[in-house]
Scaffold this motif. Structure first.
Motif, PDB file in Angstrom:
ATOM      1  N   GLN A  78      16.498  13.618 -29.072  1.00 19.99           N
ATOM      2  CA  GLN A  78      15.150  13.301 -29.519  1.00 19.99           C
ATOM      3  C   GLN A  78      14.370  12.551 -28.436  1.00 19.99           C
ATOM      4  O   GLN A  78      14.784  11.481 -27.992  1.00 19.99           O
ATOM      5  N   ASP A  79      13.242  13.116 -28.022  1.00 23.99           N
ATOM      6  CA  ASP A  79      12.404  12.485 -27.000  1.00 23.99           C
ATOM      7  C   ASP A  79      11.790  11.196 -27.546  1.00 23.99           C
ATOM      8  O   ASP A  79      11.392  11.136 -28.709  1.00 23.99           O
ATOM      9  N   GLY A  80      11.711  10.190 -26.674  1.00 24.53           N
ATOM     10  CA  GLY A  80      11.057   8.949 -27.046  1.00 24.53           C
ATOM     11  C   GLY A  80      11.936   7.949 -27.757  1.00 24.53           C
ATOM     12  O   GLY A  80      11.481   6.854 -28.099  1.00 24.53           O
ATOM     13  N   ALA A  81      13.190   8.296 -27.977  1.00 26.20           N
ATOM     14  CA  ALA A  81      14.092   7.360 -28.648  1.00 26.20           C
ATOM     15  C   ALA A  81      14.538   6.275 -27.673  1.00 26.20           C
ATOM     16  O   ALA A  81      14.806   6.537 -26.500  1.00 26.20           O
ATOM     17  N   LYS A  82      14.620   5.058 -28.169  1.00 27.71           N
ATOM     18  CA  LYS A  82      15.067   3.929 -27.339  1.00 27.71           C
ATOM     19  C   LYS A  82      16.564   3.703 -27.477  1.00 27.71           C
ATOM     20  O   LYS A  82      17.212   3.189 -26.578  1.00 27.71           O
ATOM     21  N   TYR A  83      17.115   4.119 -28.619  1.00 30.69           N
ATOM     22  CA  TYR A  83      18.530   3.857 -28.891  1.00 30.69           C
ATOM     23  C   TYR A  83      19.256   5.135 -29.329  1.00 30.69           C
ATOM     24  O   TYR A  83      18.655   6.036 -29.919  1.00 30.69           O
ATOM     25  N   ALA A 121      18.061   3.262 -21.997  1.00 29.72           N
ATOM     26  CA  ALA A 121      17.592   2.955 -20.644  1.00 29.72           C
ATOM     27  C   ALA A 121      18.624   2.225 -19.812  1.00 29.72           C
ATOM     28  O   ALA A 121      18.736   2.446 -18.608  1.00 29.72           O
ATOM     29  N   THR A 122      19.406   1.346 -20.446  1.00 31.84           N
ATOM     30  CA  THR A 122      20.357   0.515 -19.704  1.00 31.84           C
ATOM     31  C   THR A 122      21.813   0.877 -19.946  1.00 31.84           C
ATOM     32  O   THR A 122      22.693   0.461 -19.197  1.00 31.84           O
ATOM     33  N   GLY A 123      22.074   1.631 -20.988  1.00 33.37           N
ATOM     34  CA  GLY A 123      23.455   1.944 -21.345  1.00 33.37           C
ATOM     35  C   GLY A 123      24.169   0.789 -22.013  1.00 33.37           C
ATOM     36  O   GLY A 123      25.383   0.828 -22.211  1.00 33.37           O
ATOM     37  N   THR A 124      23.422  -0.245 -22.387  1.00 35.05           N
ATOM     38  CA  THR A 124      24.009  -1.435 -22.999  1.00 35.05           C
ATOM     39  C   THR A 124      24.379  -1.177 -24.458  1.00 35.05           C
ATOM     40  O   THR A 124      23.560  -0.664 -25.227  1.00 35.05           O
ATOM     41  N   VAL A 125      25.606  -1.545 -24.827  1.00 40.72           N
ATOM     42  CA  VAL A 125      26.026  -1.456 -26.221  1.00 40.72           C
ATOM     43  C   VAL A 125      25.468  -2.678 -26.939  1.00 40.72           C
ATOM     44  O   VAL A 125      25.902  -3.800 -26.716  1.00 40.72           O
ATOM     45  N   LYS A 126      24.505  -2.464 -27.809  1.00 44.53           N
ATOM     46  CA  LYS A 126      23.829  -3.571 -28.494  1.00 44.53           C
ATOM     47  C   LYS A 126      24.574  -4.004 -29.761  1.00 44.53           C
ATOM     48  O   LYS A 126      24.451  -5.140 -30.195  1.00 44.53           O
ATOM     49  N   ALA A 127      25.321  -3.094 -30.352  1.00 43.97           N
ATOM     50  CA  ALA A 127      26.096  -3.417 -31.549  1.00 43.97           C
ATOM     51  C   ALA A 127      27.220  -2.403 -31.689  1.00 43.97           C
ATOM     52  O   ALA A 127      27.072  -1.242 -31.300  1.00 43.97           O
ATOM     53  N   LYS A 128      28.332  -2.869 -32.209  1.00 44.85           N
ATOM     54  CA  LYS A 128      29.475  -1.968 -32.397  1.00 44.85           C
ATOM     55  C   LYS A 128      30.323  -2.486 -33.549  1.00 44.85           C
ATOM     56  O   LYS A 128      30.476  -3.693 -33.723  1.00 44.85           O
TER      57      LYS A 128
END
Length: 202
Positions: free
Chosen positions: A113-118, A152-159
């Motif tokens: 999906q275009d425009g998705a941040k996560y 954008a960063t590849g950071t795992v924000k929650a798991k």
């Protein structure tokens, strides 16, 4: 003293990593998703276990068992086992997760999906198809690792880990097709993840 402080920092980081992996997804903090309306979704089955066995071991045993009774049936079973992911399990998961997010703020969760941040990563850690021996039965269950990753960063924000049980469907252990039973695990998991994200995006 410096060595002691460094050791404490490393120990703290290690403890945080363990907690992040071990926690229940329901307890994950998703407040950073506030206002988000677009999400990508991806699936991963690498190194998946099937009950107490490695998936490859399970598949080999099933293929051999089915081929003993009917040549070629083992290969047909194996093809269906893999295809069920894209044809049945993933669409069911997406249907339920999307239902709750859309109700919350009109949000959409879909692949590419275009425009998705996560991105919502759904890793299936263990699939237990259950069994039906007529006199005894065991319902299917799946264990998932759900991650929310900043694209954008590849950071795992929650798991977090999520467990879901299905309902046993089908005949005896010989002709038992676990597809619909396992599908219920994905439906329940999609529902739980959808409800959790929906609360965060409102």
């Amino acid at each position: 003293m410096k060595f002691f402080k460094a050791s404490l920092l490393l120990l703290s980081a290690a403890m945080f990593t363990v907690d992040l992996k071990a926690q229940d997804f329901e307890k994950a903090d998703l407040s950073f998703l506030d206002g988000q309306t677009k999400f990508n979704i991806e699936y991963n089955y690498d190194n998946m276990m099937v009950a107490d066995a490695k998936e490859e071991t399970y598949k080999k045993e099933k293929i051999a068992k089915f081929n003993e009774k009917q040549p070629g049936k083992g290969e047909r079973w194996a093809e269906k086992w893999i295809n069920a992911r894209a044809l049945t399990y993933e669409p069911m998961f997406e249907e339920l997760i999307s239902k709750y997010v859309f109700k919350a703020n009109g949000g959409v969760i879909a692949k590419n999906q275009d425009g998705a941040k996560y991105t919502v990563y759904v890793k299936t850690v263990n699939t237990d198809p259950g069994w039906n021996a007529v006199v005894m039965k065991r319902n299917p269950k799946c264990v998932f690792e759900i991650s929310i990753v900043e694209i954008a960063t590849g950071t795992v924000k929650a798991k977090g880990e999520l467990k879901a049980n299905g309902v046993l469907m089908g005949g005896s252990d010989w002709d038992f097709d676990p597809t619909n039973s396992i599908k219920e695990c994905y439906a329940k998991a999609g529902k739980e993840v959808g409800k959790k994200i929906a609360k965060a995006v409102k």
